[in-house]
Scaffold this active site. Structure first.
Site, short mmCIF file in Angstrom:
data_model
loop_
_atom_site.label_atom_id
_atom_site.label_comp_id
_atom_site.label_asym_id
_atom_site.label_seq_id
_atom_site.Cartn_x
_atom_site.Cartn_y
_atom_site.Cartn_z
N GLU A 278 8.99 61.03 -43.26
CA GLU A 278 9.63 61.15 -41.94
C GLU A 278 11.08 60.68 -42.04
OE1 GLU A 278 5.93 60.20 -38.91
OE2 GLU A 278 7.15 58.53 -39.59
N ASP B 93 12.21 53.96 -35.38
CA ASP B 93 12.47 55.41 -35.44
C ASP B 93 13.84 55.63 -34.83
OD1 ASP B 93 9.89 55.75 -36.41
OD2 ASP B 93 9.04 56.24 -34.46
C1 LIG Z 1 4.58 58.50 -35.16
C2 LIG Z 1 5.87 58.35 -35.94
N1 LIG Z 1 6.98 58.29 -35.05
C3 LIG Z 1 5.79 57.10 -36.80
O1 LIG Z 1 6.33 56.08 -36.45
N2 LIG Z 1 5.04 57.21 -37.92
C4 LIG Z 1 4.77 56.07 -38.76
C5 LIG Z 1 4.12 56.50 -40.06
C6 LIG Z 1 3.91 55.04 -38.05
O2 LIG Z 1 3.11 55.37 -37.18
O3 LIG Z 1 4.02 53.86 -38.46
ZN LIG Z 2 8.12 55.17 -36.99
#
Ligand SMILES: C[C@@H](N)C(=O)N[C@H](C)C(=O)O
Ligand SMILES: [Zn+2]
Length: 214
Positions: free
Chosen positions: A188, A125
């Site tokens: 996202e 992220d």
């Molecule tokens: C929770 C969020 N920051 C994230 O990383 N989402 C993806 C889908 C995950 O949890 O792998």
């Molecule tokens: Zn993520």
């Protein structure tokens, strides 16, 4: 699938601290005091190398802000349960929650055949910064709404100045990450991966990395 089938399963997790002047760490989950977190951010060695090369290629004052990399099972579990509770509070139905969750928080699985992407150390992220300021992306990190979608601003007429900036900055991050071989998460704008099951699906191949402990 068993772990031995992941060709890069033996690669170490490496810390991203002080690896480049162009990389800053903002350990959001640690700062939120979530269980299973640490102030350090770890990635698989091969994934880390790609991120460092990308960061070093950035011009001027641009830099990368890494928010999360390898994630413990405990943290994934907490994030999952917290998001489900939040969607319930917002009045989403069980069916809606079932459909929404995989895009926003992966199921906290340690199953070797289907590990949560961050648990493999190959999902990341991140965002872009210029000087000390994060570039405008249209939503905060972990805004679990449609607005966080990678293409939310695409094809929309009459965007405001800040919406246009968010659209362009999402495009910029995407261009950089895709040219380094990462694949995006359509729901996202901040989530990318290289070598996990999402990456494998997009590239019609098998994942390089399975789940791992630190
Ligand atoms: C929770 C969020 N920051 C994230 O990383 N989402 C993806 C889908 C995950 O949890 O792998
Ligand atoms: Zn993520």
């Amino acid at each position: 699938m068993v772990n031995s089938l992941f060709t890069k399963q033996d690669e170490n997790l490496v810390s991203m601290e002080n690896v480049s002047e162009k990389i800053k760490i903002y350990p959001s989950y640690y700062l939120q005091k979530l269980p299973g977190t640490s102030p350090q951010l770890f990635l698989r060695e091969g994934v880390a190398e790609k991120i460092i090369r990308l960061a070093e290629s950035l011009s001027g004052q641009l830099s990368l802000v890494l928010i999360d990399g390898w994630r413990s099972y405990e943290t994934q579990r907490y994030l999952y349960d917290r998001a489900v509770a939040c969607f319930h509070k917002l009045g989403h139905t069980e069916q809606q929650i079932k459909e929404e969750m995989p895009g926003f928080v992966a199921f906290p699985s340690r199953d070797p055949a289907c590990p949560a992407p961050h648990y493999s150390g190959s999902a990341i992220d991140l965002t872009l910064a210029k000087g000390q300021g994060w570039l405008e992306m249209g939503t905060d990190f972990d805004d679990f709404t449609d607005k966080a979608g990678l293409n939310y601003y695409e094809g929309k007429e009459g965007l405001s100045g800040s919406a246009l900036r968010a659209r362009n900055n999402r495009r910029k991050l995407r261009r950089l990450m895709e040219s380094a071989g990462f694949v995006p998460n359509p729901t996202e704008w901040w989530h990318y991966s290289y070598g996990d099951r999402t990456w494998a699906g997009a590239n019609h191949t098998v994942p390089l990395y399975g789940g791992t402990e630190k």
